[in-house]
Design a protein around this motif. Structure first.
Motif, PDB file in Angstrom:
ATOM      1  N   ALA A   2      49.192  48.515  46.519  1.00 28.43           N
ATOM      2  CA  ALA A   2      47.958  47.806  46.863  1.00 28.43           C
ATOM      3  C   ALA A   2      47.321  47.174  45.623  1.00 28.43           C
ATOM      4  N   ALA A   3      47.289  47.914  44.533  1.00 28.99           N
ATOM      5  CA  ALA A   3      46.705  47.386  43.295  1.00 28.99           C
ATOM      6  C   ALA A   3      47.502  46.188  42.789  1.00 28.99           C
ATOM      7  N   GLU A   4      48.801  46.254  42.926  1.00 29.86           N
ATOM      8  CA  GLU A   4      49.651  45.135  42.509  1.00 29.86           C
ATOM      9  C   GLU A   4      49.366  43.891  43.354  1.00 29.86           C
ATOM     10  N   HIS A   5      49.155  44.087  44.649  1.00 25.37           N
ATOM     11  CA  HIS A   5      48.821  42.957  45.519  1.00 25.37           C
ATOM     12  C   HIS A   5      47.495  42.332  45.124  1.00 25.37           C
ATOM     13  N   LEU A   6      46.490  43.171  44.871  1.00 20.06           N
ATOM     14  CA  LEU A   6      45.178  42.659  44.483  1.00 20.06           C
ATOM     15  C   LEU A   6      45.265  41.874  43.175  1.00 20.06           C
ATOM     16  N   MET A   7      45.912  42.433  42.184  1.00 20.98           N
ATOM     17  CA  MET A   7      46.015  41.752  40.900  1.00 20.98           C
ATOM     18  C   MET A   7      46.818  40.456  41.015  1.00 20.98           C
ATOM     19  N   ALA A  38      40.263  36.858  47.179  1.00 24.75           N
ATOM     20  CA  ALA A  38      41.261  37.906  46.977  1.00 24.75           C
ATOM     21  C   ALA A  38      40.717  39.267  47.397  1.00 24.75           C
ATOM     22  N   VAL A  39      39.481  39.564  47.001  1.00 26.30           N
ATOM     23  CA  VAL A  39      38.881  40.855  47.354  1.00 26.30           C
ATOM     24  C   VAL A  39      38.685  40.946  48.867  1.00 26.30           C
ATOM     25  N   TYR A  46      43.710  46.459  53.253  1.00 27.40           N
ATOM     26  CA  TYR A  46      43.788  47.847  52.805  1.00 27.40           C
ATOM     27  C   TYR A  46      42.523  48.654  53.025  1.00 27.40           C
ATOM     28  N   GLY A  47      41.457  47.996  53.460  1.00 27.20           N
ATOM     29  CA  GLY A  47      40.186  48.700  53.641  1.00 27.20           C
ATOM     30  C   GLY A  47      40.262  49.713  54.774  1.00 27.20           C
TER      31      GLY A  47
END
Length: 50
Positions: A2-7, A38-39, A46-47
């Motif tokens: 998930a963090a990789e997708h956000l970045m 993006a957020v 993912y929320g």
């Protein structure tokens, strides 16, 4: 993951633009819009469901 997708969404093609054309290639006006989109997308994906 998930963090990789956000970045990836936030960084987008900025890295390649800077590497090829320097920092002048970055659209600073659209930067905040890109981050907000993006957020928003990240939270929909993912929320926590309500």
């Amino acid at each position: 993951m998930a963090a990789e997708h956000l970045m990836g969404m936030i960084k987008g093609s900025y890295f390649m633009k800077v590497m090829l054309h320097g920092t002048g290639a970055i659209d600073h006006e659209g930067h905040e819009k890109r981050i907000r989109a993006a957020v928003s997308t990240f939270l929909r994906a993912y929320g926590r469901s309500r």
